[in-house]
Design an enzyme around this catalytic site. Structure first.
Site, mmCIF file in Angstrom:
data_model
loop_
_atom_site.group_PDB
_atom_site.id
_atom_site.type_symbol
_atom_site.label_atom_id
_atom_site.label_comp_id
_atom_site.label_asym_id
_atom_site.label_seq_id
_atom_site.Cartn_x
_atom_site.Cartn_y
_atom_site.Cartn_z
ATOM 1 N N ASN A 12 89.488 8.058 37.342
ATOM 2 C CA ASN A 12 89.343 9.343 38.039
ATOM 3 C C ASN A 12 90.699 10.035 38.013
ATOM 4 O OD1 ASN A 12 88.994 11.434 39.859
ATOM 5 N ND2 ASN A 12 88.767 10.112 41.660
ATOM 6 N N TRP A 13 90.811 11.031 37.162
ATOM 7 C CA TRP A 13 92.110 11.690 36.989
ATOM 8 C C TRP A 13 92.430 12.653 38.130
ATOM 9 C CZ3 TRP A 13 93.975 13.182 31.401
ATOM 10 C CH2 TRP A 13 94.077 12.011 30.634
ATOM 11 N N LYS A 14 91.431 12.952 38.970
ATOM 12 C CA LYS A 14 91.638 13.891 40.082
ATOM 13 C C LYS A 14 92.228 15.203 39.541
ATOM 14 C CE LYS A 14 92.037 9.926 43.071
ATOM 15 N NZ LYS A 14 92.565 9.309 44.263
ATOM 16 N N HIS A 99 83.339 11.514 46.664
ATOM 17 C CA HIS A 99 84.672 10.909 46.763
ATOM 18 C C HIS A 99 85.274 11.256 48.125
ATOM 19 C CE1 HIS A 99 88.878 10.020 46.120
ATOM 20 N NE2 HIS A 99 88.487 9.240 45.132
ATOM 21 N N GLU A 101 88.094 12.110 49.033
ATOM 22 C CA GLU A 101 88.938 13.314 49.074
ATOM 23 C C GLU A 101 88.090 14.569 49.221
ATOM 24 O OE1 GLU A 101 91.197 12.386 45.552
ATOM 25 O OE2 GLU A 101 92.179 10.763 46.651
ATOM 26 N N GLU A 169 85.272 2.514 48.186
ATOM 27 C CA GLU A 169 86.698 2.855 48.189
ATOM 28 C C GLU A 169 87.176 3.034 49.626
ATOM 29 O OE1 GLU A 169 87.918 4.896 44.283
ATOM 30 O OE2 GLU A 169 86.960 6.409 45.500
ATOM 31 N N GLY A 236 92.209 5.518 40.131
ATOM 32 C CA GLY A 236 92.862 6.822 40.185
ATOM 33 C C GLY A 236 94.182 6.791 39.435
ATOM 34 N N GLY A 237 95.263 6.605 40.172
ATOM 35 C CA GLY A 237 96.614 6.689 39.610
ATOM 36 C C GLY A 237 96.811 5.910 38.313
HETATM 37 P P1 PGA Z 1 93.843 5.179 43.344
HETATM 38 O O1 PGA Z 1 92.576 6.141 43.504
HETATM 39 O O2 PGA Z 1 93.502 4.185 42.278
HETATM 40 O O3 PGA Z 1 94.964 6.084 42.936
HETATM 41 O O4 PGA Z 1 94.066 4.533 44.672
HETATM 42 C C1 PGA Z 1 91.271 5.620 43.468
HETATM 43 C C2 PGA Z 1 90.269 6.721 43.683
HETATM 44 O O5 PGA Z 1 90.493 7.589 44.549
HETATM 45 O O6 PGA Z 1 89.218 6.763 43.024
#
Ligand code: PGA
Length: 252
Positions: A12-14, A99, A101, A169, A236-237
């Site tokens: 997930n590149w956000k 998600h 966020e 998550e 994510g990261g």
């Molecule tokens: P993260 O993000 O690996 O940077 O903790 C995971 C996500 O939000 O899907």
């Protein structure tokens, strides 16, 4: 992990990535070409601006491209939004919904997430429904109750193990470098699978993929992915760098 379930590693590149990030995508595609994937599925969910181009580049690769969110309507007067049909048209195979966020930044309720998940199925996309508790909820001993309630309220009508995956998550583990303890992950995934049975039946629940997300990295992926009810990772990261993302695949 049970034999009948495929493992999925989804990045997930956000809100990260510019045109130049295609180099990172190319490195992932090259890395996949030199590996045997077996029963592992790989996906990258780039920002919408990159999705079409990424899907074109990945067309001959096992890498799936996905969206990070979709609107519940197919089209219409919704400035700034993107429908599931548009994602599909641009080459997406799947989409994330719910998600944390988006739940936090836009107040997306379980009912909204459910509508979005239904839109994804309507458009012929697979959907990853994200759930997870906050630190306050965990500290209050309510983690399983909160996450399973979110899941049952967010699941689309017509959900099936082939089309709907879950990502657990814990909110406090996302982007913080703090990973849940493996016994806690195991307990949460087991609780989520049990609660899936009421929606998918016991066979459906046994076949559904439940991914873990929250600071997954090459160094911790092996222990997490080895857990019985963990069928992959939402990353994510560490998905932004091809070497880290492929390192997580190598831990499967
Ligand atoms: P993260 O993000 O690996 O940077 O903790 C995971 C996500 O939000 O899907």
């Amino acid at each position: 992990m049970a034999l009948q379930r495929k493992t999925m590693i989804a990045g997930n590149w956000k809100m990260n990535g510019l045109a130049e990030s295609a180099a990172e995508l190319e490195a992932v595609i090259q890395g996949l070409a030199s590996r045997t994937l077996g029963a592992t599925e790989m996906a990258i969910c780039p920002p919408a601006t990159l999705l079409f181009g990424f899907a074109e580049r990945a067309v001959d690769s096992p890498l799936m491209i996905g969206g990070q969110d979709c609107h519940m309507a197919a089209s219409g007067a919704h400035t700034g939004d993107i429908s599931a049909e548009m994602l599909r048209d641009a080459g997406a195979a799947l989409v994330l919904v719910g998600h944390s966020e988006r739940r936090a930044d836009y107040g997306e309720s379980d009912a909204v997430v459910k509508d979005k998940a239904e839109a994804a199925l309507r458009a012929g996309l697979r959907v990853i429904v994200c759930v997870g508790e906050t630190l306050a909820e965990r500290d209050a001993g309510r983690a399983a109750e909160v996450a399973t309630a979110q899941l049952l309220e967010s699941l689309p009508e017509g959900a099936a193990a082939e089309t709907v995956a879950v990502a657990y998550e814990p909110v406090w583990a996302i982007g913080t470098g703090r990973v849940a303890e493996t016994p806690d992950i195991a307990e949460m995934h087991s609780a989520l699978r049990q609660s899936l049975a009421s929606a998918l039946g016991s066979e459906g629940a046994a076949a559904a993929q439940i991914l873990y997300g929250g600071s997954v990295k090459p160094g911790n992926a092996r222990d997490i992915l080895a857990l019985e009810d963990v069928d992959g990772a939402l990353v994510g990261g560490a998905s932004l760098k091809a070497s880290d993302f492929l390192g997580i695949l190598d831990a499967v």
